[in-house]
Design an enzyme around this catalytic site. Structure first.
Site, PDB file in Angstrom:
ATOM      1  N   CYS A   1      -9.992 -44.014  31.235  1.00  0.00           N
ATOM      2  CA  CYS A   1     -10.600 -43.212  32.294  1.00  0.00           C
ATOM      3  C   CYS A   1     -11.589 -42.198  31.731  1.00  0.00           C
ATOM      4  O   CYS A   1     -12.636 -42.590  31.224  1.00  0.00           O
ATOM      5  CB  CYS A   1      -9.515 -42.566  33.154  1.00  0.00           C
ATOM      6  SG  CYS A   1     -10.176 -41.966  34.711  1.00  0.00           S
TER       7      CYS A   1
ATOM      8  N   HIS B   1      -6.765 -47.582  34.885  1.00  0.00           N
ATOM      9  CA  HIS B   1      -5.510 -47.072  34.344  1.00  0.00           C
ATOM     10  C   HIS B   1      -4.502 -48.181  34.055  1.00  0.00           C
ATOM     11  O   HIS B   1      -3.728 -48.554  34.934  1.00  0.00           O
ATOM     12  CB  HIS B   1      -4.890 -46.061  35.313  1.00  0.00           C
ATOM     13  CG  HIS B   1      -5.636 -44.776  35.362  1.00  0.00           C
ATOM     14  ND1 HIS B   1      -5.285 -43.678  34.621  1.00  0.00           N
ATOM     15  CD2 HIS B   1      -6.757 -44.430  36.036  1.00  0.00           C
ATOM     16  CE1 HIS B   1      -6.139 -42.690  34.829  1.00  0.00           C
ATOM     17  NE2 HIS B   1      -7.060 -43.122  35.695  1.00  0.00           N
TER      18      HIS B   1
ATOM     19  N   ASN C   1      -8.886 -43.848  39.292  1.00  0.00           N
ATOM     20  CA  ASN C   1      -9.081 -42.506  39.821  1.00  0.00           C
ATOM     21  C   ASN C   1     -10.181 -41.841  39.024  1.00  0.00           C
ATOM     22  O   ASN C   1      -9.924 -41.170  38.031  1.00  0.00           O
ATOM     23  CB  ASN C   1      -7.775 -41.707  39.710  1.00  0.00           C
ATOM     24  CG  ASN C   1      -7.988 -40.253  40.068  1.00  0.00           C
ATOM     25  OD1 ASN C   1      -8.988 -39.900  40.700  1.00  0.00           O
ATOM     26  ND2 ASN C   1      -7.062 -39.405  39.662  1.00  0.00           N
TER      27      ASN C   1
ATOM     28  N   SER D   1      -5.923 -35.714  36.775  1.00  0.00           N
ATOM     29  CA  SER D   1      -7.313 -36.050  37.074  1.00  0.00           C
ATOM     30  C   SER D   1      -7.735 -35.566  38.459  1.00  0.00           C
ATOM     31  O   SER D   1      -8.917 -35.543  38.779  1.00  0.00           O
ATOM     32  CB  SER D   1      -7.528 -37.558  36.974  1.00  0.00           C
ATOM     33  OG  SER D   1      -7.242 -38.008  35.682  1.00  0.00           O
TER      34      SER D   1
ATOM     35  N   GLU E   1      -1.872 -47.959  32.535  1.00  0.00           N
ATOM     36  CA  GLU E   1      -0.495 -47.454  32.644  1.00  0.00           C
ATOM     37  C   GLU E   1      -0.024 -47.421  34.096  1.00  0.00           C
ATOM     38  O   GLU E   1       1.143 -47.174  34.358  1.00  0.00           O
ATOM     39  CB  GLU E   1      -0.407 -46.053  32.022  1.00  0.00           C
ATOM     40  CG  GLU E   1      -0.855 -44.888  32.909  1.00  0.00           C
ATOM     41  CD  GLU E   1      -2.376 -44.771  33.086  1.00  0.00           C
ATOM     42  OE1 GLU E   1      -3.096 -45.639  32.534  1.00  0.00           O
ATOM     43  OE2 GLU E   1      -2.835 -43.841  33.781  1.00  0.00           O
TER      44      GLU E   1
ATOM     45  N   GLY F   1     -14.456 -40.141  39.295  1.00  0.00           N
ATOM     46  CA  GLY F   1     -15.660 -39.828  40.066  1.00  0.00           C
ATOM     47  C   GLY F   1     -16.925 -40.022  39.251  1.00  0.00           C
ATOM     48  O   GLY F   1     -18.024 -39.999  39.788  1.00  0.00           O
TER      49      GLY F   1
END
Lengths: 396, 1073
Positions: free
Chosen positions: A278, A362, A320, A77, A364, A322
């Site tokens: 995500c 996330h 993570n 990512s 994970e 944007g």
């Protein structure tokens, strides 16, 4: 009068001291090569080079996590980005080796580093950890990734917070390279798998749309009785036999993935469970008919709090991204599943009736907190239910 | 408010002691603030009168009473609260609360325990229960066997294999704990541990493993976060209170960090904690193997540190959670926009370093181990480890300039020093690196992670590189910059390049300062914002660093800032009382409409809470750093007189730089601090003082000694709490101590004074405005002069002095105040014999007793003094305000039980670690409350007497008679027994320790045959007979109350023979009018 300095500043040679005992630790003494980070708005931060000596350009973003640089650097990512770590002491525990388990590297999130450049305050050329095989600098160097240390990363972060993530470049005096906005290219196509790959041999067959998947998602799903069929981002998986669909994380603007969105739109006509993480959250939202937008500076950290909508349960998550899903644009049969308690942006959606859900964070982890790992179990339960409902458990 | 509770009792932690110090003033104050905000009526029980939490406006009602079940029950009976908070007052409050619960008292009065349930507390405190609870969820604890006898302990160790660690259940900071490497050591240790606890644990040793801690918060919705993790620089084997600690962890990978985090959450959920909790781990340095060492189901020293390290107000949040809030319903008080349900992201490193005062104790071992000896700590913030640790090593205030650049720090046997750590180990590492010992070898000896050692090596290398230059102009700019990034002070740099500096170190460092400023090498101010700049902070919690190129905040230079210098690390002689003063000064400044700016670096304080002032610089109180901040703030003035001796010592140097010092002029401060100048001033005013002489030549001293005779008092100028001050009773001792004293301070002369025996010591605490005294308080010591004022039991108002004495003291005070044009707080100590008054000390700053007299008198001296210093209206209190119908007694708290082998005897050097202050109808009620509050009990059966020299034998005669009349059985050593026999008082014989006969004194103590020991030392020189020492030490080791001063003993005996515990009035502070 100048007495002779004990340690010459001009030593050009990189000396590596091998460790003497079971602890893996070493030092590199490097001469300091001035290098600078230039932002599109003209701001210049001067520091010193570590890692590869080559000019790089990308979108400058910051991450506030205090651990987990090997995980972040290999997270697809981050494709096309110059990553600023706000935690100032970096490189402390070196980098792990490339041992793998079931064809998946044990300690990394993908096969290589994805960032263009790394920005830190205090690089630790000496590292110490039982699991380390080399320094962060030498890994960056091998991977052709530029690093800059000795800059005021907090000042940089405050700038990015105020002005938003922006293009930047790491260059030595005299280097020429153009600014580049990675979001205008299809980054997913760069990081997605080229061909179908299958992991495991469990009962439940999960198609995984790889938009830049992190290995820990594969590891997390393989903990259940699953077979993972990892397919390229633009692959028409409907021809595959499967019980559940997973949409991975990935870099950049979700709207670049028009093919994926088209495929998903078709899948939403079936009743097979769908789970996205995500970028997967954004793609599912777009397929459902909602819209996405770019956040000013994104969420990149290990401490993002999310609340399960309609409950008092909050979780700390690793993030993570944007871009985000616009809650207001969700169609009537969809609703938010989680929201961010800090800025109230969307952190997940689900269908009111069908077994479709996704999260912006996330579960994970790797790196980051593992609070929401239960979502994988939730997904597998949905898959089981769906298989059981099917006449004779037949594959379709 | 979530829960329907309108009144809550909060238990404090009592006097500061080793293992339980100022951190609980911070946590209690925060809890009280949190409850008040909800409109809940708060009742605080805490006899520690010097704390901020026992100040007006923090709790609705304050009881200066012992935190023991008896008194807490009586307060509950009177106040009828709906709830009680147990986790904000350390182990003292927790133990007391558990006991109240067990006895059914909480149920009886319908008081609900808010926050973590008592069952969870008991699950964490009882080792067996604890390990059982961990086993239920498959979490590993060290292999451990709980035993209740010494024999079982030996068996258990045999099964586990040596070395083993011994732990006593339910104790403070590892009391009664230690490593045993053989059966003999084990027996000795177990025997001692059983005197503190009925149960002890024998455990597998994990020496050398990393020690990692997590601070965890959970709410009633099962939301759970870890606010901070911390890594000990010193591996397992050294108590975490004795370790250098960094936050966040530095050598853990993501996988290790989150593995332990996940375990923490799992444990805390399983135990059912609601509020705050600390989980300590051992982590194998060679794998991901771990063990859970312990869980503290309460606010702790580590949680105070974590709060300051992250900016996350743990105690405040824990209190809100206790009354039913969910984490997601609370705001992050730093951003005011984001939620409190998050885990702080740091963009700096903090380094905590303990402060020891072991040199003050005769006979104590300097080796560090699994029980705590340090008396305070500092926290340093930087953006490199080198910067943080170098700042920290300066902050501990023991004359060190950082990791390098210290003189006279050399170790003969480096390898031994490294492998058996003492309080000096970090400096031994510096010495080793300087001598070329490889970090890998240092690692082998210390098991300190190599990452830390190589960082330290960076410092050594830079120091060596610097010393390759001999002038500032020749220094490469990048080298100078690197040195500053690595935390070198201007002093260290000056010392490295000028050898020696042509005109003194201070001139040298000024030259470096000027040079580096001319090269643009300056520190920048950064905010601690909990989110690593992701969101803007509204608070000004600040530190300075050289790893930066811009400031986080704007300076408007409006001349509205007033800087208050705090008191630094808690140490013997300077602790929470100066924090109270600093906080009160800052609050007054704010109330007066100025911007209050605090500089301090002690994580155990309230003054370092960012909400007590407008700007908090959590940074050094060195000349260099204070000047850096002054240059940024361009303040209206700087207050040096509320933080004790550290700020006071900066007066002249700041003055010489043209800094505006508020209040009394620095020249006057110097006239009072410099004994020579002060003495001539007294002479010129015609005020008497003990005869004294400056140490210039031995001949002079000898002739002085011949003139005055022994004993003599030796002391250097510029001291606090009598460092290197001592009484000598003969020529040999004189020479010996003069040698020691000379090493303390070179800039100021050492003086020898006449020592007046059997004199009363009287204290004057006062505030003057432009030389006129506007408020004063006269208190007297129970003990005769010779016991340091910090160790003395103090009565206010003075009860037993002549009117004439008081009149003369007031007159002298007025004269001194006028002569020195004092504007602000000050304290004068007097000796009085009959009506003969001598001045022995004068400090033009706040004193240790300021909070005590302010609270007893209900006139806030610091508020008044601050108003004077600011030039605001400071109204002189009405004369009648100085007449009181009640009495306050301040009593010292000792921590001898923590300091193995230390002789628990009092002298001119201070050794107490804390104090309490209680109020009573009369002296005897007040002293009983105070003595109970510091751990004394009314003996139930037998008392052991050895009453020392003839004079104290006489003093205690009446006491012995009263005790006999009360039916006490008295044991006495030979001389005492004979003396009492002649006076017609029958006693049982107790043989001296070295007489191998029974009943032996030691045996009586060990078998708990006696429950009070009175042992009066025979002289002031501390060169005591081994016998007396053995008696005193045994009393401490077996936890039997000990009195060593005849004046205090007779006062206490008189009090408990006249009043019973049932006569103690349960009255809150506001009820004394």
């Amino acid at each position: 009068m100048i007495r002779r300095p004990l340690f010459s500043q001009l030593s050009v040679i990189v000396a590596i001291f091998a460790s003497r005992n079971q602890h893996n630790s070493s030092s590199e003494m490097v001469n300091e090569i001035p290098v600078k980070l230039v932002l599109e708005d003209g701001t210049i931060f001067r520091g010193y080079s570590f890692g590869a000596r080559r000019p790089v350009a990308g979108e400058v973003v910051f991450n506030t996590a205090m651990t987990g640089y090997p995980e972040s650097l290999t997270d697809p990512s981050y494709r096309g980005q110059i990553l600023c770590l706000t935690y100032p002491l970096v490189g402390n525990y070196g980098t792990p080796g490339d041992d793998s388990e079931e064809d998946i590297p044990k300690f990394f999130e993908s096969a290589s580093i994805h960032i263009e450049g790394l920005v830190v305050s205090d690089y630790s050329s000496h590292y110490s950890h039982w699991n380390a095989t080399g320094s962060l600098g030498s890994w960056l160097n091998r991977s052709g990734v530029a690093g800059i240390y000795g800059i005021d990363t907090r000042a940089l972060t405050r700038k990015l917070r105020e002005k938003g993530a922006m293009p930047g470049k790491i260059i030595e005096e005299g280097d020429e390279i153009d600014f580049r906005d990675p979001n205008s290219t299809n980054l997913v196509a760069e990081v997605s798998t080229r061909e179908k790959q299958v992991y495991g041999s469990g009962r439940y067959r999960i198609v995984m749309i790889d938009c830049g998947v992190k290995y820990n998602i594969i590891r997390s799903l393989l903990r259940y009785d699953t077979t993972i069929i990892r397919v390229p981002w633009d692959y028409d998986y409907h021809k595959e036999s499967y019980d559940g669909l997973f949409i991975s994380n990935g870099p950049g603007d979700p709207k670049m993935c028009d093919v994926t969105i088209g495929n998903l739109r078709r899948s939403l006509g079936y009743d097979k469970p769908v789970f996205g993480i995500c970028l997967g959250n954004q793609l599912l939202a777009l397929a459902a008919g909602a819209d996405t937008f770019k956040l000013k500076y994104g969420h990149r950290s290990h401490n993002q709090p999310v609340l399960k909508v309609g409950s008092d349960r909050a979780y700390i998550t690793s993030q993570n991204h944007g871009f985000a899903v616009s809650d207001e644009t969700l169609p009537d049969d969809w609703e938010p599943l989680f929201i961010n308690i800090n800025d109230h942006t969307n952190e997940g959606i689900h269908h009111r009736e069908m077994p479709f859900f996704s999260v912006q964070f996330h579960p994970e982890a790797s790196g980051g907190p593992t609070d929401t790992a239960f979502l994988f179990a939730d997904f597998i339960s949905l898959v089981k239910e769906s298989v059981m409902k099917r006449p004779n458990g037949a594959k379709i | 408010m979530k829960k329907d509770i309108s009144k809550v009792i909060v238990l404090g932690s009592g006097a500061l002691k080793i293992g339980e110090a100022g951190e609980f003033d911070y946590s209690g104050s925060q809890a009280l603030k949190a409850l008040r905000q909800e409109g809940i009526e708060t009742v605080l029980i805490n006899p520690n009168i010097a704390t901020v939490q026992t100040s007006e406006g923090i709790a609705d009602k304050i009881y200066f009473l012992p935190v023991t079940p008896l008194y807490v029950e009586r307060v509950i009976e009177k106040e009828r609260p709906g709830g009680i908070l147990l986790s904000f007052g350390g182990q003292t409050a927790l133990n007391c609360g558990t006991e109240l619960f067990r006895k059914g008292i909480l149920e009886k009065y319908g008081v609900s325990v808010l926050g973590t349930p008592v069952q969870s507390i008991m699950d964490t405190e009882d080792r067996d229960l604890f390990v059982g609870r961990l086993n239920e969820i498959g979490v590993k604890a060290p292999a451990s066997i709980a035993v209740t006898s010494v024999e079982d302990a030996v068996d258990a160790a045999g099964r586990l294999g040596y070395p083993v660690i011994i732990r006593a259940a339910y104790t403070l900071g590892g009391q009664g704990s230690g490593f045993a490497s053989c059966g003999e050591e084990l027996r000795a240790m177990a025997t001692r541990a059983f005197s503190f606890s009925k149960q002890i644990l024998v455990e597998e040793s994990l020496k050398g493993w990393k020690e990692i801690e997590y601070e965890v918060v959970r709410d009633c919705h099962d939301n759970c976060i870890t606010v901070c993790n911390m890594e000990n620089f010193d591996p397992l084997g050294i108590h975490t209170g004795e370790s250098i600690v960094v936050a966040p962890s530095q050598t853990l990978t993501n996988s290790e960090y989150h593995k332990l985090r996940e375990l923490s959450v799992k444990i805390v959920r399983h135990l059912g904690i609601v509020g705050e909790c600390n989980v300590q781990y051992a982590l194998d340095p060679g794998s991901e193997e771990y063990r859970v060492i312990e869980v503290n189901a309460r606010l702790s020293r580590s949680s105070a540190l974590a709060s300051k390290a992250t900016g996350y107000p743990l105690a405040f949040v824990a209190a809100k959670l206790a009354i039913g809030y969910g984490l997601h319903e609370l705001k992050n008080s730093v951003t005011e926009t984001t939620t409190a349900c998050f885990e702080p992201a740091l963009d700096y490193i903090v380094c905590k370093i303990p402060r020891w005062d072991l040199k003050k104790f005769a006979g104590v071992s300097h080796e560090l181990g699994s029980s705590m000896k340090s008396v305070g700590e500092v926290m340093a913030i930087g953006r490199t480890f080198e910067e943080a640790i170098q700042k920290g090593l300066r902050m501990i205030g023991q004359g060190m300039h950082g990791f390098t650049g210290n003189r006279n720090i050399s170790f003969d046997d480096i390898r031994r020093e490294l492998s058996s750590p003492t309080d000096m180990r970090v400096f031994c590492i510096a010495d080793a690196l300087e001598k070329g010992v490889d970090p890998d070898e240092i690692h082998e000896l210390t098991r300190i992670d190599k990452w830390f050692l190589y960082k330290l090596k960076n410092i050594s290398e830079t120091a060596a590189e610097l010393s390759g230059y001999s002038s500032e102009e020749s220094l490469p700019v990048r080298l100078l910059q690197r040195a500053k990034i690595q935390g070198f002070s201007d002093f260290q740099i000056a010392r490295a390049i000028y050898d020696p500096p042509p005109s003194g170190m201070h001139e040298g460092l000024l030259k470096i300062r000027e040079f580096r400023k001319s090269r643009g090498i300056i520190p920048y101010v950064k905010q601690i914002d909990t989110l690593a700049a992701e969101y803007p902070a509204v608070t000004n919690y600040l530190y300075l660093t050289y790893s930066a190129t811009e400031h986080d905040i704007w300076y408007v230079n409006d001349k509205r800032s007033v800087i208050v210098l705090g008191s630094g690390a808690y140490r013997i002689g300077s602790s929470v009382e100066f924090d109270w003063c600093s906080v009160n000064a800052a609050e007054t400044i704010r109330r007066e409409g100025m911007r209050s700016v605090m500089i301090n670096y002690n994580p155990e304080t309230v003054s370092t809470d960012y909400d007590t002032c407008d700007r908090l610089y959590f940074d050094e109180l060195s000349f260099e750093r204070v000047m850096d901040i002054i240059e940024l703030e361009t303040p209206a003035g700087v207050v040096l007189s509320v933080g004790g001796q550290i700020p006071n010592n900066l007066a002249m140097r700041l003055h010489n730089e043209g800094v505006a010092i508020m209040g009394t002029s620095p020249e006057s401060v110097d006239r009072a601090e410099n004994r020579h100048k002060f003495s001539s001033m007294l002479d010129s005013l015609g005020i008497d003082q003990p005869r004294w002489q400056e140490l210039n030549s031995m001949d002079e001293i000898i002739s002085f000694a011949e003139k005055t005779g022994f004993p003599l008092l030796i002391r250097p100028s510029y001291v606090l709490s009598g460092a290197a001050m001592n009484v000598v009773s003969n020529r040999d001792e004189l020479f010996h101590f003069l040698e020691l004293a000379a090493g303390v301070s070179k800039q100021h002369p050492v003086v020898v004074s006449e020592f007046v025996e059997h004199a009363k010591e009287i204290e004057m605490d006062a505030v003057a405005s432009d030389g006129e005294v506007i408020a004063y308080a006269i208190s007297e010591h129970v003990e005769y002069a010779g016991v340091h004022s910090g160790d003395a039991t103090i009565v206010f108002p003075a009860q037993k002095i002549y009117f004439e004495t008081a009149r003369r003291i007031k007159r002298i005070t007025r004269e001194i105040a006028g002569e020195l044009k004092i504007s602000g707080p000050f304290n004068i100590q007097f000796l009085a014999r009959d009506n003969d008054i001598k001045v022995i000390e004068c400090n033009l700053r706040s004193s240790r007793s300021m909070p005590f007299v302010s609270k007893v008198l209900k006139i806030n001296f610091i508020e008044l003094a601050t108003r004077v210093m600011l030039g605001s209206e400071a109204e002189k209190p009405h004369k009648s305000a100085f007449d009181l119908d009640y009495v306050g007694v301040k009593a010292p708290q000792f921590s001898f039980s923590r300091l193995a082998k230390a002789d628990p005897v009092l002298g001119v050097d201070m050794v107490s670690t804390g104090e309490v202050g209680c109020i009573g109808e009369d002296f005897y009620e007040a002293i009983l409350k105070a003595m109970f509050s510091v751990g004394y009990r009314i003996p139930s059966g037998s008392i052991l007497l050895s009453t020392g020299p003839a004079r104290s034998k006489v003093e205690l005669l009446e006491s012995a008679r009263v005790l006999r009349e009360k039916g006490y059985r008295l044991y006495a050593t030979r001389g005492t027994r004979n003396f009492l026999k002649n006076a017609g008082i029958e006693t049982e014989v107790a043989y001296w320790p070295d007489e191998k006969r029974s009943p032996n004194t030691i045996e009586l103590i060990r078998e708990r045959e006696v429950d009070l020991v009175i042992n009066i030392p025979k002289n002031l020189s501390k060169s005591e007979l081994q016998n007396d020492y053995a008696i005193r030490r045994s009393a401490i080791d077996y936890n039997i109350p000990l009195l060593t001063n005849s004046r205090l003993a007779s006062a206490f005996i008189h009090a408990f023979c006249t009043l019973g515990e049932e006569d103690i009035a349960i009255r809150s502070w506001d009820e004394y009018r």
